[in-house]
Design a protein around this motif. Structure first.
Motif, PDB file in Angstrom:
ATOM      1  N   ALA A   1      49.904  54.396 -28.881  1.00  0.00           N
ATOM      2  CA  ALA A   1      49.891  52.956 -28.587  1.00  0.00           C
ATOM      3  C   ALA A   1      49.380  52.158 -29.789  1.00  0.00           C
ATOM      4  N   ALA A   2      48.309  52.654 -30.437  1.00  0.00           N
ATOM      5  CA  ALA A   2      47.771  51.966 -31.615  1.00  0.00           C
ATOM      6  C   ALA A   2      48.787  51.955 -32.753  1.00  0.00           C
ATOM      7  N   ASN A   3      49.514  53.055 -32.928  1.00  0.00           N
ATOM      8  CA  ASN A   3      50.570  53.102 -33.946  1.00  0.00           C
ATOM      9  C   ASN A   3      51.645  52.058 -33.650  1.00  0.00           C
ATOM     10  N   ASN A   4      52.054  51.948 -32.404  1.00  0.00           N
ATOM     11  CA  ASN A   4      53.089  50.980 -32.035  1.00  0.00           C
ATOM     12  C   ASN A   4      52.614  49.542 -32.252  1.00  0.00           C
TER      13      ASN A   4
ATOM     14  N   ARG B   1      45.955  47.513 -40.907  1.00  0.00           N
ATOM     15  CA  ARG B   1      45.305  48.716 -41.442  1.00  0.00           C
ATOM     16  C   ARG B   1      44.234  49.231 -40.484  1.00  0.00           C
ATOM     17  N   GLU B   2      43.484  48.332 -39.871  1.00  0.00           N
ATOM     18  CA  GLU B   2      42.442  48.752 -38.939  1.00  0.00           C
ATOM     19  C   GLU B   2      43.042  49.427 -37.709  1.00  0.00           C
ATOM     20  N   VAL B   3      44.182  48.915 -37.246  1.00  0.00           N
ATOM     21  CA  VAL B   3      44.826  49.509 -36.074  1.00  0.00           C
ATOM     22  C   VAL B   3      45.384  50.889 -36.417  1.00  0.00           C
ATOM     23  N   PHE B   4      46.009  51.006 -37.574  1.00  0.00           N
ATOM     24  CA  PHE B   4      46.521  52.324 -37.979  1.00  0.00           C
ATOM     25  C   PHE B   4      45.371  53.310 -38.193  1.00  0.00           C
TER      26      PHE B   4
ATOM     27  N   ASP C   1      47.569  65.437 -33.279  1.00  0.00           N
ATOM     28  CA  ASP C   1      48.889  66.052 -33.402  1.00  0.00           C
ATOM     29  C   ASP C   1      49.441  65.800 -34.807  1.00  0.00           C
ATOM     30  N   SER C   2      49.871  66.860 -35.484  1.00  0.00           N
ATOM     31  CA  SER C   2      50.305  66.735 -36.881  1.00  0.00           C
ATOM     32  C   SER C   2      51.539  65.843 -37.013  1.00  0.00           C
ATOM     33  N   GLU C   3      52.474  65.941 -36.084  1.00  0.00           N
ATOM     34  CA  GLU C   3      53.674  65.110 -36.159  1.00  0.00           C
ATOM     35  C   GLU C   3      53.333  63.631 -35.937  1.00  0.00           C
ATOM     36  N   THR C   4      52.440  63.382 -34.983  1.00  0.00           N
ATOM     37  CA  THR C   4      52.031  61.996 -34.737  1.00  0.00           C
ATOM     38  C   THR C   4      51.306  61.427 -35.948  1.00  0.00           C
ATOM     39  N   LEU C   5      50.439  62.221 -36.573  1.00  0.00           N
ATOM     40  CA  LEU C   5      49.710  61.758 -37.756  1.00  0.00           C
ATOM     41  C   LEU C   5      50.665  61.438 -38.899  1.00  0.00           C
TER      42      LEU C   5
ATOM     43  N   THR D   1      53.780  60.470 -38.608  1.00  0.00           N
ATOM     44  CA  THR D   1      54.466  59.224 -38.241  1.00  0.00           C
ATOM     45  C   THR D   1      53.577  58.014 -38.496  1.00  0.00           C
ATOM     46  N   ILE D   2      52.313  58.123 -38.145  1.00  0.00           N
ATOM     47  CA  ILE D   2      51.371  57.017 -38.373  1.00  0.00           C
ATOM     48  C   ILE D   2      51.272  56.692 -39.855  1.00  0.00           C
ATOM     49  N   THR D   3      51.195  57.724 -40.683  1.00  0.00           N
ATOM     50  CA  THR D   3      51.084  57.510 -42.136  1.00  0.00           C
ATOM     51  C   THR D   3      52.315  56.793 -42.677  1.00  0.00           C
TER      52      THR D   3
END
Length: 506
Positions: free
Chosen positions: A286-289, A306-309, A318-322, A324-326
């Motif tokens: 949710a924070a990524n979105n 930047r603070e939200v990411f 989760d490595s895949e989620t991380l 994607t966030i990056t």
């Protein structure tokens, strides 16, 4: 359902109902001042005496000061219900054995457990200044001894047999035996659910020797409200994104979601409890979105994104989620800023200030600083940001400095009047006018540079000098001899000394 099973469940349900942080304070034996072994006749006699005294406004001995007459009356009613009374006896004072053939040590340890447990709950409620940890330890140790003793359960069977109530039998004691371990830690769990330090309270579970299933159930119950609020908040954040309110979603994620999940971690460590881990991972997504949505909003704050990411990265494991966030953060914080209408931002600042939403007004002003290239916008935005911060902190708002134009006019007029004053009263005015006039001009102009003192005082100084000069001229016209040193000293004070002091005033 068989009769025995029903009686067992009834006893367990009653035990669960009373197992609150007020377990001992609401115990009918405490409120009435009776021992848990009081006979029915003793209860009736005590009821007549106590209720009669309360009706005339007296406080009978043994009745707590915090008990109201209605509570006392209800407590006596409870003792008349045999099913309820048996449960209440568990948490009342037993005293020395009478007709139960129990070893004295059992009653002593039971009463020590009751005393320590009640004191621990009072300490947590800050009714006393006692440190709760040793009290919790004493309560757990004495209750563990009491429960392990077969004489304890034999005592309850004896009480069932002497009750004369056919609704009670061996299955009633079995129900109490199965439910008592969870009931003893239930007040602790209830306190943890609302405490600012739930991990400290739940750490006491180990003292009670609860098994893994009981501890899991306790922690799940303590985290129940946090789970519900977290799930509801995630739904609200998704709605805000869908409605185009990404900034509000970001602020709520940082101010509400992050602290909520930090608390959940203290109650149910994410690595140990799957449900908590799933909620954390959902919150990270949710924070990524929200960060992605912020990058698509005109005049959005890259620092906020930047603070939200950063929050999303902190939550996800989760490595895949991380990954994607990056990627999303790099795209959101390095792409060119969308075009921004500075005029609309100024209108927003005006509206937010009128509504006293100073934090949002400050954010809009920061956007003006980031997007506007006009020096006037930059200067005014910086000044208003300082004002918004003072308003948020409840401090005074600095008055707007008076305009310098009138002050400069009065400064020049002041020096001109001084030259006329010297030239009309001195026999040889050339040198004094040159020296005093030059220094006076420099000092008066410097005084106008003081944004607060100069513009407010220069008109007053001019009027003061006009009054002094008029006095000198009237005296000179009437034939009064005026010494040259007095004229020069007066001019130095008015043209040099006073403006110099104005120039240096804060």
């Amino acid at each position: 359902m068989g009769a025995n099973e029903g009686r067992s469940r009834t006893a367990a349900t009653r035990l669960k109902a009373v197992a609150t942080p007020e377990l001992y304070r609401r115990n009918p034996f405490r409120i009435t001042g009776l021992p848990a072994t009081a006979t029915r006749r003793a209860v009736r006699e005590r009821r007549l005496r106590v209720l009669g005294a309360l009706e005339v406004g007296a406080r009978p001995p043994g009745v707590p000061e915090d008990a109201t007459p209605d509570q006392v009356r209800s407590a006596f009613d409870e003792l008349g219900n045999t099913e309820h009374r048996l449960v209440d006896e568990l948490f009342g004072h037993w005293g020395a054995p009478e007709d139960c053939d129990c070893p004295p040590q059992l009653h002593d340890r039971h009463d020590a457990a009751v005393k320590a447990h009640a004191a621990a709950l009072d300490a947590e409620a800050e009714r006393t200044e006692d440190h709760p940890m040793p009290l919790w330890n004493d309560a757990a140790r004495n209750w563990a001894f009491t429960q392990r003793s077969e004489a304890f359960w034999q005592h309850l069977r004896h009480r069932v047999g002497t009750s004369g109530d056919r609704r009670l039998d061996e299955s009633t004691v079995d129900g109490l035996r199965a439910a008592l371990p969870a009931a003893l830690v239930a007040p602790l769990v209830s306190l943890a659910a609302t405490s600012p330090e739930p991990d400290r309270l739940l750490g006491f579970l180990s003292m009670w020797g609860v098994d893994k299933a009981t501890e899991t159930a306790a922690r799940t119950e303590a985290a129940g409200d946090t789970f519900s609020r977290g799930e509801d908040l995630l739904k609200e954040l998704r709605k805000l994104i869908d409605n185009g309110s990404a900034r509000e979603a970001a602020e709520r994620a940082l101010n509400e979601l992050a602290p909520m999940l930090d608390r959940l971690e203290r109650v149910m460590p994410f690595e140990d409890y799957r449900r908590a881990g799933r909620l954390r991972e959902t919150a990270a997504i949710a924070a990524n979105n929200i960060g992605v949505a912020l990058s698509e909003v005109p005049a959005s704050s890259r620092q906020l994104a930047r603070e939200v990411f950063a929050l999303a990265r902190r939550l996800s494991t989760d490595s895949e989620t991380l990954a994607t966030i990056t990627r999303n953060e790099q795209s959101a914080t390095t792409a060119p800023l969308p075009p921004t209408d500075v005029g609309q931002l100024w209108s927003r600042v005006t509206t937010l200030t009128r509504l006293r939403r100073y934090a949002e007004a400050e954010q809009a002003l920061e956007q003006i600083l980031a997007h506007s290239r006009r020096p006037g916008d930059q200067e005014q935005a910086r000044r208003m940001i300082a004002t918004m911060r003072r308003l948020r902190q409840g401090g005074p708002v600095p008055a707007r400095p008076p305009a310098k134009g009138p002050a400069t006019f009065f400064a020049l007029l002041h020096v001109a009047l001084g030259m006329v004053f010297l030239s009309t009263l001195l026999a040889s005015p050339l040198l004094p006018c040159l020296v005093i006039g030059t220094l006076g001009l420099l000092c008066s102009v410097a005084a106008t540079g003081n944004a607060y003192a100069g513009p407010a005082r220069m008109p007053l100084l001019f009027l003061t000098q006009a009054a002094v000069a008029t006095g000198f001229w009237v005296a000179h016209a009437n034939g009064t001899a005026i010494a040259g040193w007095l004229t020069v000293s007066t001019a130095v004070v008015l043209l040099i000394a006073v403006p110099s002091s104005l120039a240096g005033r804060d």
